[in-house]
Design a protein around this motif. Structure first.
Motif, mmCIF file in Angstrom:
data_model
loop_
_atom_site.group_PDB
_atom_site.id
_atom_site.type_symbol
_atom_site.label_atom_id
_atom_site.label_comp_id
_atom_site.label_asym_id
_atom_site.label_seq_id
_atom_site.Cartn_x
_atom_site.Cartn_y
_atom_site.Cartn_z
ATOM 1 N N ALA A 542 0.927 -1.212 -0.616
ATOM 2 C CA ALA A 542 -0.287 -0.017 -0.195
ATOM 3 C C ALA A 542 0.778 1.100 0.013
ATOM 4 N N ARG A 543 0.460 2.673 -0.258
ATOM 5 C CA ARG A 543 1.194 3.479 -0.675
ATOM 6 C C ARG A 543 0.115 4.532 0.938
ATOM 7 N N HIS A 544 0.500 5.506 1.620
ATOM 8 C CA HIS A 544 0.728 6.208 2.139
ATOM 9 C C HIS A 544 1.672 7.786 2.360
ATOM 10 N N LYS A 545 1.194 8.757 2.216
ATOM 11 C CA LYS A 545 1.712 9.998 1.955
ATOM 12 C C LYS A 545 3.054 10.268 3.699
ATOM 13 N N CYS A 546 2.523 9.100 4.262
ATOM 14 C CA CYS A 546 3.856 9.735 5.677
ATOM 15 C C CYS A 546 4.835 8.327 5.081
ATOM 16 N N ASP A 547 4.893 8.217 3.700
ATOM 17 C CA ASP A 547 6.087 7.680 3.779
ATOM 18 C C ASP A 547 6.370 7.875 2.001
ATOM 19 N N GLU A 548 7.782 7.938 1.471
ATOM 20 C CA GLU A 548 7.944 7.913 0.090
ATOM 21 C C GLU A 548 7.843 7.117 -0.995
ATOM 22 N N LEU A 553 3.103 -5.436 4.275
ATOM 23 C CA LEU A 553 2.128 -5.680 5.235
ATOM 24 C C LEU A 553 2.691 -6.322 5.743
ATOM 25 N N THR A 554 2.857 -6.731 6.845
ATOM 26 C CA THR A 554 3.992 -7.682 8.118
ATOM 27 C C THR A 554 3.280 -7.829 8.739
ATOM 28 N N HIS A 582 4.630 -1.512 6.727
ATOM 29 C CA HIS A 582 6.191 -0.945 7.152
ATOM 30 C C HIS A 582 6.870 -1.136 5.910
ATOM 31 N N CYS A 583 7.572 -0.260 6.283
ATOM 32 C CA CYS A 583 8.409 0.519 5.698
ATOM 33 C C CYS A 583 9.967 0.076 5.930
ATOM 34 N N ALA A 584 10.967 -1.346 5.393
ATOM 35 C CA ALA A 584 12.618 -1.570 5.706
ATOM 36 C C ALA A 584 13.414 -0.079 5.922
ATOM 37 N N THR A 588 9.435 2.331 8.698
ATOM 38 C CA THR A 588 8.250 3.577 9.207
ATOM 39 C C THR A 588 7.277 2.316 9.717
ATOM 40 N N SER A 589 6.159 2.577 10.310
ATOM 41 C CA SER A 589 5.472 1.493 11.115
ATOM 42 C C SER A 589 4.594 1.925 11.095
#
Length: 669
Positions: A542-548, A553-554, A582-584, A588-589
């Motif tokens: 998924a995408r969200h503005k909190c992370d580029e 899904l973890t 999560h973005c490794a 970002t979680s």
């Protein structure tokens, strides 16, 4: 006469014997009272039936000898799991919200139901002494159907008017023969223990007719865990049965021991029917099993076989996932080499139809795609989908997870079809779905039709979308493709689990992803991994503005540092053992719900509204950084909104402000 218990009432109770009209409800059972009854001496409106007032606080019921039934107010049950505002009586199956006879094993009875059945067991039905016997109706073939809709006997739960019967004012209709049932029976086909008249607490099916009756009494053996219906114990059976589904007649064969039915593979006792020509032994019910059925569980017709052909070998039932014995009867599809237990595929009458000689020509299952070109591997490389204007090509996988399937709105994964002229993508599984399809969880008999470009709320998962769906032309219920694909019978793959998952019904389990209890879930046969339907269909990315970057899904957080277990969107705490995005790269979680938001399955950029108070068509948009004010209520449009498709027009409104009332009402639930 000794004054009755006041059941928490502060005033003295008086017995009213005179024949007078009282318009009031009993404060114990909630039903209308009539004399004789008890009334509050202070005339505060408190009334009790005489029977209710004299009901014992503890009842040792012969039909339930394991535990006593305790009289209590239903409010005491609300503290127990599974109870809410009331209870369901396990005898008459009507609800109640007053006093109840309750057993620690989960049985609940209205006061009058507990006492009435107790009196049947004790042969003490005084209320029937002055009730006239009514004669049965003269039955014809047409009458049998009509009798199904009329009053039933509270003993055997057969239509009341089939036999001589009582219909007392108390409402407990009873056949004369059921009022005189012996408490215990001895039968040659069950010599170990006597059969005892009892409630069918565990909802067991009758060993003779194989039907489960939820109401009324049964004769049962608790140590051996089996029951037989009252009707089946005493009914005389036909000596010869001739059915169109079998070429030879079946003859009655009484057995002193149990047998395995050659038609369905389950156990039977006492009454069997044999075909000497075919050398088979079956239940009475199975003599009429249809040869061919059309089931909601499968797209092709299913054929009944007493022995499975060699090519099937040993296989599992598509519905319950337990093994089907090839040496006994089952239903199978020769096109797909799949099998069904007889009792699984015929459990509900609405889920299948019988194919007769008159309708034996099978209707074709029309595919949604027509093949234009095949590749060297025999795959459909170029196709035309009836819901898209351009031809579609079979990927090489070039889109990564950047694109979503226009059918189910989940991230695109291999294999898939794409349009080279526009940004249209379909999973191969979504593209190959039929134009019309039966699904096992929909009650209407008509098949569902594939639709697109309509705003709908899925009747199963309750998500609102404007992607593809199946719609019922009768009830207009719509089911999204995520649910249709996930609940297609058979093994399902989950990108987050190494083993195949199977859908199991009516078994309480705990979802590994969210921790919630569920009765219907996808389960792994090789380990204890469980996902309920909502978690199974979550987008893997998924995408969200909190992370580029794309968020993955973890399953669980391996970081033991407790301060890292928070959501970077809402800044609240997060359970490290529950799924999250999560973005490794950026560490970002975030909670699943925070990333997906309220409207995760809308196709952004779609023009869907042409009939609103605005003169131009509107386009679905989701603003990420700049939030213009809603033209309806002036609040910033921070989530999904509808924006005018005309660039010169700056009209924009919240989705909720102009959504149809029916959808808005459903979203709010």
């Amino acid at each position: 006469m000794e004054e009755p218990l006041n059941y928490g009432h502060q005033h003295t109770l008086l017995l009213l014997n005179e024949d007078q009209l009282i318009v009031a409800d009993c404060s114990m059972c909630g039903e209308k009272v009539s004399t004789p009854c008890f009334s509050c001496a202070e005339d505060c409106g408190f009334y009790l039936h005489k029977v209710c007032a004299e009901a014992p606080l503890e009842l040792n019921h012969p039909f339930h000898p394991d535990h006593p039934l305790l009289l209590m107010h239903h409010s005491l049950l609300i503290k127990n799991p599974g109870y809410s505002s009331g209870y369901i009586c396990d005898f008459c199956y009507k609800d109640g919200n007053e006093f109840v006879y309750h057993c620690s094993c989960g049985l609940d009875f209205h006061i009058k139901c507990a006492l009435f059945t107790f009196n049947i067991a004790e042969n003490n039905l005084k209320e029937l002494e002055h009730v006239a016997l009514l004669l049965p109706l003269i039955s014809t073939e047409n009458d049998d159907d009509k009798l199904e809709d009329v009053a039933k006997c509270f003993g055997c739960w057969e239509p009341l008017a089939k036999y001589t019967h009582f219909s007392p004012d108390c409402g407990f209709n009873l056949h004369e023969k059921c009022a005189k049932l012996p408490f215990k029976l001895n039968r040659v086909w069950h010599r170990k223990h006597p059969l005892v008249l009892q409630f069918n607490r565990e909802r067991l099916s009758c060993k003779i007719c194989q039907v489960t009756t939820r109401r009324g009494f049964v004769y049962g053996c608790s140590p051996c865990k089996f029951v037989v219906h009252i009707e089946c114990v005493s009914t005389s059976f036909d000596f010869t049965v001739k059915e169109k589904s079998h070429e030879h007649p079946f003859n009655l064969f009484r057995r002193p021991s149990s047998f395995i039915c050659d038609a369905c593979g389950t156990e039977g006792i006492y009454v069997a029917y044999i075909c000497c020509t075919c050398n088979i032994m079956v239940h009475k019910k199975c003599t009429s099993l249809p040869r061919i059925i059309k089931s909601k569980w499968h797209d092709h017709r299913l054929f009944h076989k007493y022995l499975l052909p060699d090519e099937f070998g040993s296989s599992d039932c598509i519905i319950c996932h337990d093994e089907v014995d090839p040496e006994h009867g089952s239903y199978c599809c020769s096109h797909c080499n799949i099998t069904f237990h007889v009792h699984c595929v015929t459990e509900y009458k609405y889920s299948y139809s019988i194919v007769t000689l008159e309708n034996e020509d099978e209707m074709p299952n029309e595919s949604s795609i027509s093949v234009i070109e095949w590749n060297d591997a025999g795959e459909a490389e170029k196709v035309k989908h009836f819901k898209h204007m351009h031809n579609l090509m079979l990927g090489p996988f070039v889109g990564g997870y950047e694109n979503s399937c226009d059918g189910c709105m989940l991230p695109i994964s291999d294999p898939f079809y794409y349009c080279s002229e526009c940004g249209f993508f379909l999973h191969k599984a979504c593209a190959e779905l039929l134009k019309m399809k039966n699904v096992w969880y929909h009650l209407c008999q008509e098949p569902l039709t594939l639709i697109s470009d309509k705003v709908f709320k899925c009747g199963l998962c309750s998500e609102v979308s404007n992607a593809f769906a199946y719609e019922c032309c009768r009830c207009e219920n719509k089911i999204c493709l995520r649910c249709v694909v996930a609940l297609t019978p058979g093994a399902q793959t989950c990108l987050k689990h190494e083993h195949p998952l199977f859908f199991y019904r009516d078994q309480e389990r705990k979802c590994n992803a969210c921790g919630k209890a569920t009765w219907n879930a996808f389960c792994c046969k090789d380990c204890n991994f469980v996902l309920h339907a909502g978690c199974f269909s979550l987008p893997i990315t998924a995408r969200h503005k909190c992370d580029e970057h794309i968020l993955l899904l973890t399953d669980h957080d391996d970081n033991n540092y407790s301060k890292s277990h928070h959501c970077d969107i809402c800044e609240e705490s997060r359970d490290p053992n529950r799924r999250f995005y999560h973005c490794a790269t950026c560490d970002t979680s975030a909670h699943v719900s925070c990333v997906l938001g309220n409207y995760p399955f809308r196709k952004l950029g779609s023009i869907i509204y042409e009939e609103t108070c605005h003169p131009h068509p509107l386009t679905i948009v989701k603003k990420k950084y700049y939030y213009p004010d809603c033209d309806e209520y002036s609040n910033p449009c921070e989530d999904v909104a509808l924006e005018c498709s005309k660039s010169e027009c700056k009209y924009i409104v919240h989705w909720d402000c102009v959504a149809p009332d029916s959808l808005w009402f459903e979203w709010s639930m």
